[in-house]
Design a protein around this motif. Structure first.
Motif, mmCIF file in Angstrom:
data_model
loop_
_atom_site.group_PDB
_atom_site.id
_atom_site.type_symbol
_atom_site.label_atom_id
_atom_site.label_comp_id
_atom_site.label_asym_id
_atom_site.label_seq_id
_atom_site.Cartn_x
_atom_site.Cartn_y
_atom_site.Cartn_z
ATOM 1 N N ALA A 220 0.831 -1.212 0.000
ATOM 2 C CA ALA A 220 0.000 0.000 0.000
ATOM 3 C C ALA A 220 0.863 1.259 0.000
ATOM 4 C CB ALA A 220 -0.923 -0.005 1.215
ATOM 5 N N ALA A 221 1.976 1.232 0.724
ATOM 6 C CA ALA A 221 2.867 2.399 0.767
ATOM 7 C C ALA A 221 3.554 2.603 -0.577
ATOM 8 C CB ALA A 221 3.896 2.221 1.874
ATOM 9 N N GLY A 222 3.934 1.520 -1.253
ATOM 10 C CA GLY A 222 4.534 1.643 -2.574
ATOM 11 C C GLY A 222 3.554 2.185 -3.589
ATOM 12 N N GLU A 223 2.306 1.752 -3.474
ATOM 13 C CA GLU A 223 1.244 2.253 -4.350
ATOM 14 C C GLU A 223 1.020 3.741 -4.118
ATOM 15 O OE1 GLU A 223 -3.308 0.824 -5.533
ATOM 16 O OE2 GLU A 223 -2.340 0.091 -3.706
ATOM 17 N N LYS A 224 1.019 4.125 -2.863
ATOM 18 C CA LYS A 224 0.788 5.521 -2.493
ATOM 19 C C LYS A 224 1.889 6.443 -3.007
ATOM 20 C CE LYS A 224 0.271 8.346 1.709
ATOM 21 N NZ LYS A 224 0.248 8.268 3.208
ATOM 22 N N ALA A 225 3.126 5.957 -3.017
ATOM 23 C CA ALA A 225 4.264 6.804 -3.416
ATOM 24 C C ALA A 225 4.401 6.941 -4.926
ATOM 25 C CB ALA A 225 5.555 6.221 -2.834
ATOM 26 N N CYS A 226 3.703 6.115 -5.684
ATOM 27 C CA CYS A 226 3.938 6.012 -7.119
ATOM 28 C C CYS A 226 3.707 7.320 -7.877
ATOM 29 C CB CYS A 226 3.060 4.911 -7.708
ATOM 30 S SG CYS A 226 3.307 4.651 -9.470
ATOM 31 N N LEU A 231 5.010 11.218 -11.728
ATOM 32 C CA LEU A 231 4.388 12.422 -12.303
ATOM 33 C C LEU A 231 5.139 13.697 -11.944
ATOM 34 C CD1 LEU A 231 0.631 11.532 -11.672
ATOM 35 C CD2 LEU A 231 2.006 11.146 -13.739
ATOM 36 N N GLY A 232 6.310 13.558 -11.332
ATOM 37 C CA GLY A 232 7.127 14.730 -11.012
ATOM 38 C C GLY A 232 7.813 15.291 -12.245
ATOM 39 N N ARG A 233 8.577 16.361 -12.034
ATOM 40 C CA ARG A 233 9.222 17.053 -13.160
ATOM 41 C C ARG A 233 10.303 16.199 -13.820
ATOM 42 N NH1 ARG A 233 8.189 21.304 -9.596
ATOM 43 N NH2 ARG A 233 6.908 22.972 -10.509
ATOM 44 N N GLN A 234 11.039 15.427 -13.029
ATOM 45 C CA GLN A 234 12.087 14.577 -13.588
ATOM 46 C C GLN A 234 11.927 13.147 -13.071
ATOM 47 O OE1 GLN A 234 15.899 16.627 -12.751
ATOM 48 N NE2 GLN A 234 16.095 16.790 -14.973
ATOM 49 N N PRO A 235 11.014 12.407 -13.637
ATOM 50 C CA PRO A 235 10.803 11.029 -13.161
ATOM 51 C C PRO A 235 12.030 10.169 -13.451
ATOM 52 C CG PRO A 235 9.580 11.425 -15.185
ATOM 53 C CD PRO A 235 10.115 12.751 -14.764
ATOM 54 N N PRO A 236 12.335 9.242 -12.584
ATOM 55 C CA PRO A 236 13.485 8.359 -12.807
ATOM 56 C C PRO A 236 13.202 7.361 -13.917
ATOM 57 C CG PRO A 236 12.270 7.638 -10.880
ATOM 58 C CD PRO A 236 11.636 8.939 -11.314
ATOM 59 N N LEU A 245 7.563 -5.788 -1.359
ATOM 60 C CA LEU A 245 6.182 -5.354 -1.170
ATOM 61 C C LEU A 245 5.966 -3.942 -1.689
ATOM 62 C CD1 LEU A 245 5.297 -6.790 2.369
ATOM 63 C CD2 LEU A 245 4.614 -7.660 0.123
ATOM 64 N N THR A 246 6.862 -3.007 -1.355
ATOM 65 C CA THR A 246 6.713 -1.644 -1.872
ATOM 66 C C THR A 246 6.860 -1.639 -3.389
ATOM 67 O OG1 THR A 246 9.056 -1.221 -1.362
ATOM 68 C CG2 THR A 246 7.432 -0.448 0.230
ATOM 69 N N ALA A 247 7.742 -2.489 -3.923
ATOM 70 C CA ALA A 247 7.918 -2.559 -5.374
ATOM 71 C C ALA A 247 6.649 -3.066 -6.062
ATOM 72 C CB ALA A 247 9.101 -3.472 -5.703
ATOM 73 N N LEU A 248 6.008 -4.081 -5.479
ATOM 74 C CA LEU A 248 4.791 -4.621 -6.083
ATOM 75 C C LEU A 248 3.651 -3.606 -6.036
ATOM 76 C CD1 LEU A 248 4.962 -8.264 -4.676
ATOM 77 C CD2 LEU A 248 5.326 -7.541 -7.046
ATOM 78 N N GLY A 249 3.545 -2.851 -4.944
ATOM 79 C CA GLY A 249 2.547 -1.799 -4.876
ATOM 80 C C GLY A 249 2.794 -0.723 -5.922
ATOM 81 N N PHE A 250 4.073 -0.369 -6.093
ATOM 82 C CA PHE A 250 4.443 0.623 -7.109
ATOM 83 C C PHE A 250 4.086 0.125 -8.506
ATOM 84 C CE2 PHE A 250 7.298 2.384 -10.239
ATOM 85 C CZ PHE A 250 7.301 3.736 -9.948
ATOM 86 N N LEU A 251 4.392 -1.144 -8.796
ATOM 87 C CA LEU A 251 4.075 -1.708 -10.112
ATOM 88 C C LEU A 251 2.584 -1.575 -10.431
ATOM 89 C CD1 LEU A 251 6.051 -5.091 -10.320
ATOM 90 C CD2 LEU A 251 6.467 -3.020 -11.639
ATOM 91 N N LYS A 252 1.758 -1.919 -9.469
ATOM 92 C CA LYS A 252 0.313 -1.858 -9.687
ATOM 93 C C LYS A 252 -0.145 -0.435 -9.986
ATOM 94 C CE LYS A 252 -4.075 -2.386 -7.263
ATOM 95 N NZ LYS A 252 -4.744 -2.668 -5.961
ATOM 96 N N ALA A 253 0.318 0.514 -9.175
ATOM 97 C CA ALA A 253 -0.101 1.907 -9.362
ATOM 98 C C ALA A 253 0.435 2.486 -10.670
ATOM 99 C CB ALA A 253 0.375 2.748 -8.182
ATOM 100 N N ALA A 254 1.651 2.118 -11.054
ATOM 101 C CA ALA A 254 2.233 2.618 -12.297
ATOM 102 C C ALA A 254 1.402 2.194 -13.497
ATOM 103 C CB ALA A 254 3.672 2.108 -12.437
#
Length: 330
Positions: A220-226, A231-236, A245-254
């Protein structure tokens, strides 16, 4: 009619020995001649005698139980640690008593103090700062600590987080990634080591690290941070996450935001939990060999209980597991 239960006196009478002899044999506090031991064993088997664990504990001073505290049992990393520790404990006739501190440092002391009264030793994961953990030593129980303690003088088991982070970041650099970011969980001491490894690999190429913060080590925290990351000015173009777990949440949100992984951003995690291999895309991860860590910690603790010499620190190698969530940058 209720079946009578054989007592130690019944065994002694049938075997032709004293109750003290049976007690010492059952509790392993004294050896006897092979003939005597064979006779007692035969009678115990025939009569179905079972020793009283409470009485046995009073005689030996041992509970034959080990306490294991983890930070969040729903995290598969800790489930694997418990599996490894429990396997070794069972091989040596010990039972594992588990405490889940639920990522709440304020509960740790109370829970571990209560646990210490029921076990012969403890294996401890903790979020409490080391300099505030003198009470752990005062419990007068052998203890093994997960991590690299600087202040606590107790045996420890650790993964090589910094080297693992260095390896995975160097892999990203060889794939052509230049803007590498790290999704941090600052409450963990291991976060410092992982961030240092990422920073070290980038510095060798003259690159700087961008750091984002997750408020928990969860999906959930990875999803929240995505959204803040993408969407910032210089995305990585590559992201190293604190754990899987944070990576999997990020993947889903991305994917919900319309980004493609790994075409738009490569993503990696830590722990190599089983779920990572079933994600879409499958997650590249640093395998910290969680089950092996649990087994090593239990072996070290059992040696401490038997007053054997142990190495102060056991470091488990990290291994890079490459999957589809990373690709060469075009």
């Amino acid at each position: 009619m209720k079946k009578s239960v054989a007592t130690i006196r019944d065994v002694a009478a049938a075997a032709g020995v004293s109750t003290a002899t049976v007690s010492k044999f059952v509790n392993g506090t004294q050896r006897f001649s092979p003939a005597v031991e064979a006779r007692i064993s035969s009678v115990i088997e025939e009569m179905g005698y079972r020793s009283n664990p409470m009485a046995q504990s009073m005689i030996t001073g041992r509970t034959k139980a080990i306490g294991l505290s983890v930070l969040d049992i729903t995290n598969p990393h800790f489930t694997s640690v418990v599996k490894g520790a429990n396997r070794v404990a069972q091989q040596h006739g010990y039972t594992v008593l588990l405490v889940d501190t639920e990522e709440t440092p304020g509960r740790e002391r109370q829970l571990l103090e209560a646990l210490s009264r029921r076990v012969d030793g403890m294996i401890v994961y903790s979020r409490t700062p080391e300099e505030e953990m003198d009470w752990l030593l005062a419990l007068d129980r052998p203890a093994v600590y997960f991590g690299r303690p600087d202040y606590l003088k107790v045996p420890a088991v650790s993964s090589d987080d910094q080297l693992g982070a260095f390896m995975v970041t160097r892999h990203l650099l060889t794939q052509g990634h230049k803007r590498v970011a790290y999704l941090s969980f600052a409450a963990s001491r291991r976060d410092i080591e992982r961030m240092a490894g990422v920073r070290e690999a980038l510095a060798a190429q003259g690159l700087e690290l961008t750091v984002f913060e997750a408020d928990a080590p969860t999906a959930a925290a990875g999803e929240k941070a995505c959204s803040a990351i993408l969407l910032g000015r210089q995305p990585p173009d590559a992201l190293v996450c604190f754990n899987d777990l944070t990576a999997l949440g990020f993947l889903k949100a991305a994917q919900v935001l319309g980004f493609r992984v790994p075409e738009d951003i490569s993503v990696v995690g830590f722990d190599n939990i089983q779920f990572g291999s079933f994600a879409t895309p499958a997650l590249t991860s640093v395998d910290l060999q969680s089950e092996r860590m649990g087994a090593a910690a239990m072996q070290k603790l059992l040696a401490c209980i038997e007053s054997q010499e142990v190495e102060p620190l056991t470091v488990i190698d990290a291994q890079l597991v490459l999957r589809a969530s990373t690709t060469a940058r075009v």
